[in-house]
Every structure is written in C-alpha cells, then in structure tokens.
Design a protein around this motif. Structure first.
Motif, short mmCIF file in Angstrom:
data_model
loop_
_atom_site.label_atom_id
_atom_site.label_comp_id
_atom_site.label_asym_id
_atom_site.label_seq_id
_atom_site.Cartn_x
_atom_site.Cartn_y
_atom_site.Cartn_z
N VAL A 117 0.82 -1.22 0.00
CA VAL A 117 0.00 0.00 0.00
C VAL A 117 0.86 1.28 0.00
O VAL A 117 0.36 2.34 -0.36
CB VAL A 117 -1.02 0.04 1.17
CG1 VAL A 117 -1.99 -1.12 1.07
CG2 VAL A 117 -0.36 0.10 2.53
N THR A 118 2.12 1.17 0.40
CA THR A 118 2.99 2.36 0.32
C THR A 118 3.82 2.35 -0.98
O THR A 118 4.80 3.07 -1.11
CB THR A 118 3.95 2.46 1.53
OG1 THR A 118 4.72 1.26 1.60
CG2 THR A 118 3.20 2.68 2.83
N GLU A 119 3.42 1.52 -1.91
CA GLU A 119 3.97 1.46 -3.28
C GLU A 119 5.43 0.98 -3.34
O GLU A 119 6.09 1.14 -4.35
CB GLU A 119 3.85 2.84 -3.97
CG GLU A 119 2.40 3.30 -4.14
CD GLU A 119 2.26 4.66 -4.79
OE1 GLU A 119 3.03 5.55 -4.40
OE2 GLU A 119 1.40 4.84 -5.65
N GLN A 120 5.90 0.36 -2.26
CA GLN A 120 7.29 -0.15 -2.28
C GLN A 120 7.43 -1.30 -3.27
O GLN A 120 8.47 -1.45 -3.92
CB GLN A 120 7.70 -0.62 -0.88
CG GLN A 120 7.92 0.50 0.11
CD GLN A 120 8.35 0.00 1.48
OE1 GLN A 120 9.28 -0.77 1.61
NE2 GLN A 120 7.65 0.44 2.51
N ASP A 122 5.63 -1.71 -6.03
CA ASP A 122 5.66 -1.09 -7.37
C ASP A 122 7.04 -0.49 -7.64
O ASP A 122 7.56 -0.57 -8.76
CB ASP A 122 4.60 0.01 -7.47
CG ASP A 122 3.19 -0.56 -7.56
OD1 ASP A 122 3.06 -1.76 -7.85
OD2 ASP A 122 2.23 0.20 -7.34
N ALA A 123 7.63 0.12 -6.59
CA ALA A 123 8.95 0.73 -6.76
C ALA A 123 10.00 -0.33 -7.09
O ALA A 123 10.88 -0.10 -7.93
CB ALA A 123 9.35 1.47 -5.48
N ILE A 124 9.90 -1.50 -6.46
CA ILE A 124 10.85 -2.59 -6.76
C ILE A 124 10.78 -2.93 -8.25
O ILE A 124 11.80 -3.06 -8.93
CB ILE A 124 10.54 -3.84 -5.89
CG1 ILE A 124 10.87 -3.56 -4.43
CG2 ILE A 124 11.34 -5.06 -6.38
CD1 ILE A 124 10.49 -4.68 -3.48
N LYS A 125 9.53 -3.05 -8.76
CA LYS A 125 9.35 -3.37 -10.18
C LYS A 125 9.95 -2.28 -11.06
O LYS A 125 10.65 -2.56 -12.02
CB LYS A 125 7.85 -3.48 -10.49
CG LYS A 125 7.29 -4.86 -10.42
CD LYS A 125 5.89 -4.86 -11.00
CE LYS A 125 5.30 -6.25 -10.99
NZ LYS A 125 3.96 -6.26 -11.57
N CYS A 126 9.64 -1.02 -10.70
CA CYS A 126 10.11 0.09 -11.54
C CYS A 126 11.62 0.24 -11.50
O CYS A 126 12.20 0.85 -12.41
CB CYS A 126 9.45 1.40 -11.07
SG CYS A 126 7.75 1.49 -11.59
N LEU A 127 12.25 -0.28 -10.45
CA LEU A 127 13.71 -0.18 -10.37
C LEU A 127 14.39 -1.39 -11.01
O LEU A 127 15.60 -1.61 -10.84
CB LEU A 127 14.16 0.00 -8.92
CG LEU A 127 13.79 1.36 -8.32
CD1 LEU A 127 13.95 1.35 -6.81
CD2 LEU A 127 14.64 2.48 -8.92
N GLY A 128 13.62 -2.19 -11.70
CA GLY A 128 14.21 -3.27 -12.50
C GLY A 128 14.35 -4.59 -11.79
O GLY A 128 15.09 -5.46 -12.24
N ALA A 129 13.64 -4.78 -10.66
CA ALA A 129 13.74 -6.06 -9.96
C ALA A 129 12.39 -6.76 -9.95
O ALA A 129 11.36 -6.13 -10.19
CB ALA A 129 14.22 -5.82 -8.54
N GLU A 134 12.71 -10.83 -4.97
CA GLU A 134 13.36 -9.99 -3.96
C GLU A 134 12.78 -10.16 -2.56
O GLU A 134 13.52 -10.22 -1.59
CB GLU A 134 13.21 -8.50 -4.35
CG GLU A 134 14.00 -8.08 -5.55
CD GLU A 134 15.51 -8.09 -5.33
OE1 GLU A 134 15.93 -7.76 -4.21
OE2 GLU A 134 16.24 -8.42 -6.26
N PHE B 78 11.62 -4.77 -18.61
CA PHE B 78 12.84 -4.45 -17.85
C PHE B 78 13.58 -3.27 -18.50
O PHE B 78 13.97 -2.32 -17.83
CB PHE B 78 13.73 -5.69 -17.80
CG PHE B 78 14.99 -5.52 -17.02
CD1 PHE B 78 14.98 -5.61 -15.62
CD2 PHE B 78 16.20 -5.26 -17.65
CE1 PHE B 78 16.15 -5.44 -14.89
CE2 PHE B 78 17.38 -5.09 -16.93
CZ PHE B 78 17.34 -5.19 -15.55
N PHE B 88 7.10 7.94 -6.96
CA PHE B 88 5.74 7.64 -6.51
C PHE B 88 5.17 8.72 -5.59
O PHE B 88 5.90 9.55 -5.05
CB PHE B 88 5.72 6.29 -5.79
CG PHE B 88 5.93 5.14 -6.73
CD1 PHE B 88 4.87 4.51 -7.34
CD2 PHE B 88 7.22 4.71 -7.04
CE1 PHE B 88 5.07 3.48 -8.22
CE2 PHE B 88 7.43 3.68 -7.92
CZ PHE B 88 6.34 3.06 -8.52
N HIS B 110 20.19 -2.66 -12.69
CA HIS B 110 20.26 -2.35 -14.12
C HIS B 110 21.67 -2.38 -14.70
O HIS B 110 21.84 -2.59 -15.89
CB HIS B 110 19.65 -0.97 -14.38
CG HIS B 110 18.15 -0.98 -14.43
ND1 HIS B 110 17.45 -1.62 -15.42
CD2 HIS B 110 17.22 -0.44 -13.61
CE1 HIS B 110 16.15 -1.46 -15.21
NE2 HIS B 110 15.98 -0.75 -14.12
#
Lengths: 257, 248
Positions: A117-120, A122-129, A134, B78, B88, B110
């Motif tokens: 719920v704090t988007e962590q 989603d952040a993991i995905k957006c940072l390429g992991a 993880e 990716f 965010f 990356h």
C-alpha cells in the motif's frame, strides 16, 4: 453466504496461481542463499522464546495426560516414550505451526501489505527487480526452513517439560522416563513429524505471503490481510493436519516398511 | 509514430465496470515538462502506471521512445523501466535499507558497475537533490520531505530518459513544495529528460510546465501551454486557475 463461498474459491485459486509464480521465479531466477539465511534467522529468533516455552508446557501436559491413562495399567515406564512420540508425531508440528501463524504469519502479512500500500512493491518493479524474487522467495523459504529448527527446539523443550512432570507429578525417575523413548519413537514418527512440519509451514508461508502481497486499500486493507492470514492459516493447518494424518501416514508407512 | 518520446493513442482502461481512462491520446516530446492535471480519481496515476507497465491498458497503444509497449511481456518491460524512472506519490523507500542502499538499488539491478562507481553515482544523485550526510541513515530517521528527495535521487540514479512524477508535492509544506518543484525543473534541464508530472496543483504547473493536459472523468478536457490554458473557457480549468490565483 454464496458471496463468501465464491470469495473462498477465488482465494484458493489466487493462492494456487501465486504459488505457480513463486515456483517459476524460484526455478528461473532464485534468490541468494544469504537472503534465505537472513530470513530464516529472523523468523527463528522471532519465535524462539515462545516456541521453547510452549514446547516445555506441551511436554508437561502430555505427561500429565498420559500418566492418568498408563498408571491404571501399571505402565508408567512407557510414559516418556508415549509423551515424546505423541509430541513428535502430532502436537509438536501443530504447535509450531500455530506459533508461527500467530507471530510470523501475521508479521509477514502486515510487512508485505504495508509494502504494497505504500507502493514499495511497485517501486521494486520500476527499479528493475522482480518483487517475487526480492521479497517473497526469501520469506517463503525462510519460514519453511525455520519451522524445522523451531520444531527441533520445541521437541527438545517438550522432553524436558515432560521429564520434569514425570518426576514431580508421576513420581518416576529420569532413567525410567527416557528408557523407552528410543523404542517407541521410531523413524516413522520422526519422518511423520518432519513431513507434517513441512506441510504446515508450506500452508502458512503460502497464505501469509499471498495475503500480504495482494493487500489493497491502505491501513484498513493491511489490517484485513492480517486477519485473513490468521483465519485462513488456522483453517488451512487443521485441514492439512487431517489430510496428512489420514493419507500421509499410511503412504509413508507403506514406503518405510 | 511521430517524433514524440511518449505517446498514448486512444488508451482505454477499466476496472470491472468502471472505465477510468476513456480513450486517452496525447504525446510528450523529448525534453518537455508535461503536467497532467485533474481532480482526485480522474485516472492520472492510472495513466502513469500504464506507461511503466504496472497496469496494462484494455485497448489502445502506448509508445515509449519509439517502441509500442502496451502488450509486451514483463521480461521485456525491464528495458522500458530503465528508460522510465517513476517517483511515486509516497516516497516508497525500502524501510530495511539505508538511504545509500535505497539509491543504489536500481543501479545494482540495471548496471554491472563496480562498487566504487555505484558509490560515486549515489553521492552525485544525493547532491542533485541537495542531500548530504544521510547515506547511512534509515528512511524512518529522516523527514518526509527528505524521503521524497531520496526517492527522487533513487529514480534519477538509473539515468532514465523519461521521468514520471506521481503527485510529487502531495503532503508537503509550501516551502518543501517549492523546493521539489524547483528540483523537477532543474533535473529536467540538467539531465535533459522528458518529464510527465501528475498533479492537481495548477500553480506549480503554470510555473514550470512546458505544456499542460487537464483530465476529467477519464477524458482530456483541455491542453496547451500555460499561456494557452490561462485563456481556457473550460469550467474545470477555470476553477483550477482560480485556485492557483488564490494560492499564489
């Protein structure tokens, strides 16, 4: 009522698909050994004291209950063996699973839910992991591994609890208490206990990671994920206990004999 | 495909029977700061999440840097996410990692850089967002405004071509809001990135945007440069402008 049934079926399907994703990730891109060990250590330390204490008292309770039965037949010498066997085969794994469900299941679900719920996540995905690799895989494997450690500690403490009660309540010596443990606690008992421990930990790990990972709706959603985890793991563990008792043991005895 | 770095063509996204994006089409050119304005619940964040693949559109095309991405696999995303850094609404920092590890996270995933190079990148990015001596702190040990800036540094660290900001100033005091807006402007100019900023703050949009899009109930109701928007006759835009004048 119908909605609830649909919800339960939906959840079963959801957990199954989630597990498929976890296994797929585990095979294709496994997490590191140190991540697993880190989680195993955390889970073990979190539940160590309560499991040890509960193990001690379960051993004591089993001894008291068996004393009432076996003393009528003058078979107090079998007390230690019966109490230990009962703990290894049934009560120990169940106890560890309930302990883990209350402490680790709720904690993991709340932790993952908050991350969602704090988007962590989603952040993991957006940072390429991959979030499954993880954060889910290490927790999933960590819970299963730590359950074996906790079972060993819980059983060890239950023997001490039973031994103490054997001396204080039943009036038998240490030698008498431990004499028949090797005869009654067979390899089948140990394998059964370990198998049950694995199944219960698997049920717990899948439900708490699934519920936490899929939490929605802010603080209320995290609260709901934790409550769902507590309810579904308790039900899941009891059903798994029935399945492993009814089917598992007969299958295992067939293989071991 | 035009020379746009980001392009949405007739994108529709529904959740159950609720259609959130009702055929959105727009584009953002290289180096442009594009503000997407709208009231809460109009689908602004959904739009950004469709761009980085956290959500997938039901129909329509999404082009990023010359590549159509709406239906590509998770594995292929990716490389797209390497191009699109997203900041965010929440700072979304990882609680168990230090500020240094948070900023280094994406770089490690990356790029195959040696540790010295990673340290250098982290220091540079923290300097870009005006943060010093916070590397070893945990997110909970720094203020919310600082967490937002660390989040910005973490996104910039992977050297994206496109920066996406989801309500970057929500929950911040006016001083920090101005500082973050200035940072968006500085970063876009320094790093020459294309920036898409989702917001409901017309005052900020008028100050730093090259172009503004106004969303209402899943549709684009007006768009143009700040000067063009100031002359808009649309009631919602007028309301936003009035609010911006009050807060100026």
């Amino acid at each position: 009522m119908l909605n609830k049934m649909v919800g339960i079926i939906d959840d079963i399907g959801g957990v199954t698909l989630f597990m498929k994703e976890v296994f797929r990730t585990g095979i294709k891109t496994p997490c590191t050994f140190s991540e697993i060990m880190d989680q195993t250590w955390k889970v073990t330390i979190q539940s160590l004291s309560t499991t040890a204490m509960a193990g001690f008292f379960v051993g004591a309770i089993m001894t008291v209950q068996f004393t009432l039965q076996v003393s009528q037949f003058g078979a107090l010498g079998y007390l230690g063996g019966l109490a230990t066997s009962g703990t290894i085969r049934e009560v120990g794994p169940l106890l560890i699973a309930f302990m883990l469900s209350g402490k680790v299941g709720a904690f993991t679900s709340a932790e993952l839910g908050t991350m969602r719920v704090t988007e962590q996540i989603d952040a993991i995905k957006c940072l390429g992991a991959n979030p499954i690799q993880e954060i889910i895989l290490p927790r999933f494997v960590g819970i299963i591994l730590s359950s074996f450690f906790l079972l060993t500690i819980g059983l060890f403490m239950s023997i001490w609890g039973g031994l103490l009660m054997g001396i204080v309540f039943s009036g038998i010596s240490i030698e008498e208490y431990v004499r028949h443990i090797p005869n009654i606690v067979s390899p089948v008992s140990i394998v059964t206990g370990l198998f049950k421990c694995f199944v219960f930990a698997f049920v717990l790990a899948s439900i708490c990671t699934y519920k936490g990972y899929n939490a929605t709706g802010g603080a209320k959603g995290v609260g709901k994920a934790v409550v769902d985890t507590a309810v579904f793991t308790m039900i899941g563990i009891v059903i798994a206990d029935w399945v492993t008792s009814a089917i598992g043991e007969s299958v295992m005895e067939l293989f071991l004999k | 495909m035009s020379d746009a770095q980001v392009q949405f063509i007739n994108v529709i996204k529904s959740f159950g029977d609720r259609t959130i994006l009702k055929g959105i089409s727009f584009e953002a050119k290289q180096g442009e700061i594009l503000f997407i304005l709208g009231t809460s619940g109009t689908g602004k964040s959904v739009l950004l999440k469709n761009l980085v693949g956290l959500l997938r559109p039901d129909t329509g095309e999404i082009w990023v840097d010359g590549e159509e991405v709406s239906q590509i696999s998770e594995e292929k995303y990716f490389d797209i996410r390497k191009k699109c850094g997203m900041v965010f609404q929440h700072p979304a920092l990882f609680d168990s990692l230090t500020v240094f590890e948070n900023v280094a996270f994406g770089v490690r995933k990356h790029y195959d850089y040696p540790e010295e190079k990673i340290k250098e990148i982290v220091k540079k990015c923290l300097k870009l967002v005006h943060l010093d001596d916070v590397e070893e702190k945990l997110p909970q040990d720094i203020s919310y405004g600082m967490q937002k800036r660390v989040s910005l540094a973490r996104t910039v660290a992977i050297s994206p071509k496109i920066l996406l900001f989801d309500e970057p100033t929500t929950g911040l005091d006016p001083v920090t809001t101005n500082a973050v807006n200035q940072l968006i402007l500085d970063l876009s100019k320094t790093l020459k990135t294309t920036s898409l900023v989702v917001s409901h703050d017309m005052h900020c949009a008028l100050a730093i945007a090259d172009r503004i899009i106004v969303l209402d109930k899943g549709n684009i109701v007006d768009q143009g440069t700040p000067a063009e928007l100031k002359a808009s006759k649309h009631p919602l835009v007028k309301e936003f402008l009035m609010e911006a004048t009050t807060h100026a």
